[in-house]
Design a protein around this motif. Sequence first.
Motif, PDB file in Angstrom:
ATOM      1  N   GLY A   1       0.812  -1.209   0.000  1.00  0.00           N
ATOM      2  CA  GLY A   1       0.000   0.000   0.000  1.00  0.00           C
ATOM      3  C   GLY A   1       0.844   1.256   0.000  1.00  0.00           C
TER       4      GLY A   1
ATOM      5  N   MET B   1      -2.292  -0.179  -4.403  1.00  0.00           N
ATOM      6  CA  MET B   1      -2.755   0.533  -3.203  1.00  0.00           C
ATOM      7  C   MET B   1      -4.208   0.243  -2.845  1.00  0.00           C
ATOM      8  SD  MET B   1      -2.951   4.472  -4.557  1.00  0.00           S
ATOM      9  CE  MET B   1      -4.050   4.967  -5.885  1.00  0.00           C
TER      10      MET B   1
ATOM     11  N   SER C   1      -4.681  -3.295  -1.165  1.00  0.00           N
ATOM     12  CA  SER C   1      -3.951  -3.372   0.104  1.00  0.00           C
ATOM     13  C   SER C   1      -4.673  -2.619   1.204  1.00  0.00           C
ATOM     14  CB  SER C   1      -2.534  -2.799  -0.081  1.00  0.00           C
ATOM     15  OG  SER C   1      -1.818  -3.542  -1.041  1.00  0.00           O
ATOM     16  N   LEU C   2      -5.086  -1.388   0.925  1.00  0.00           N
ATOM     17  CA  LEU C   2      -5.742  -0.589   1.950  1.00  0.00           C
ATOM     18  C   LEU C   2      -7.096  -1.173   2.343  1.00  0.00           C
ATOM     19  CD1 LEU C   2      -4.925   3.074   0.893  1.00  0.00           C
ATOM     20  CD2 LEU C   2      -4.090   1.861   2.894  1.00  0.00           C
TER      21      LEU C   2
END
Length: 495
Positions: A337, A378, A381-382
């Motif tokens: 991320g 990103m 992942s977040l």
Amino acid sequence: MSDPRLARPWPAVWSLIIGFFMILLDSTIVSVATPHIMAGLGAGISEVVWVTSAYLLAFAVPLLITGRMGDRFGPRRIYLAGLAVFTAASAWCGLAGSIGALVLARAVQGLGASLMSPQTMASITRLFPPHERGAAMGVWGSVAGVAGLAGPLLGGFITDVAGWAWIFFINVPLGLLAMAMVARHVPRFATHPHRFDHLGVLLSGTGSFCLVLGIQEGQARDWGQVLGPATAWHLVAAGVVLLAAFAAWQLRNPGEPLIPPGLFRNRNFALANAAICAIGAGTVAMSLPLMIYLQLARGLAPTRAALVLVPSAICSVQLAPVVGANLGRRLDPNWTGVAGLALTASGMLGFAAAMTPDGPVWHLYLPSAILGIANSMMWASLSLIATRDLTGDSAGAGAGVYNATRQLGSVLGSAAIAALMEARVAAALPGADAGAMTGRAAGTLPEAAASALAQAMRESMLLPALALLTGTVIAFGLRRVSLTPRPAIPPGAGP
């Protein structure tokens, strides 16, 4: 008796993804058609920006309660209701004959999107245990990233071939297809009783509206009167006070607040929300100055302008499934991320560096590819970090908060970039009407004006880059998560 469709989660995921892709696509698809909408409906930049902002605001404000509605009435039922509203409003958008009618239709479309969005994430949370959620969140995250990048690309092609109205009409057959698939494949989940925080909805909605209206209209009206006797500064101040009152009420509410305080006691959930807010602001703010630069300062047709984002879309589509499948196995979601956020900021700075008055357009392809790589990293992942500790009865609330935070960032990014572009155009061309200039047809600006406009859009691109740099710094504070099987932890139990 449990729904047998619970044993087959992937058909349900793909069914939900169609509508999810549509609602995120419509956050950015308007950007490339902006000059055509302005010319066709006789609108200035401060008016046409509301075509995006009305959608994002109506999308963001109800999310805190629509997530809870999914918990109470079932995510499948609320998703289908939202999809019906979104599809009907899309047809209304295409038929709109004035800028006011289009803005109103976009607001209704945003309301439908608000009903749909948290149900997608909440359903994934319920369909998969935490240790199996990486691949599904990878798909969810890649769709979020690709939709933001594909919006201008599809919008440019459709605008060139059929006219701007068809960027909305195309949602009608897709919406009908999505309804049929959801009805067939998405299971019925257990529901949980909830009371709705009406005061919280009023404070958050009014505060967000005042803040966005003040920021967006301030530059166009020289920070003077905007709404009756209220100036832009009055509205911004009122928005800040109302949102502060909303936060205080959430902490003191003796009943059931819109944002359960326990959610934000979990460090990763809190920081992931702050980071996704920065992502929402940066990604929405990027597309408008880029498309105005390409079409008006460089004279490209919508499709040619949108082709700049093809490397982004290709990289994101190719890499996102790979990243999602390996999160928690070979890839650490935290560092993936952080790397994605840092690369996104780098790509936007690369755009700014390449947006010169007469430089080769192909110089934009490298930062475009960097954005695609970053998007594959990103988003998934977040979202995986944010949902790691959500339990069944908090899935809707958590998904609603996370989606609301992302959309609030998008609204503020849209408002801020509109104000900044107006200011930079005014500085580059003193006395020029920014609205009239950005409403011109592609290739019709005089050379000196086109050069000044290119410089103004280049400077404006620094705002989304700053938003993503801020998100990168926030993401460094995320605590490493373990995705090995273990009992779920209630959201408030973590440090």
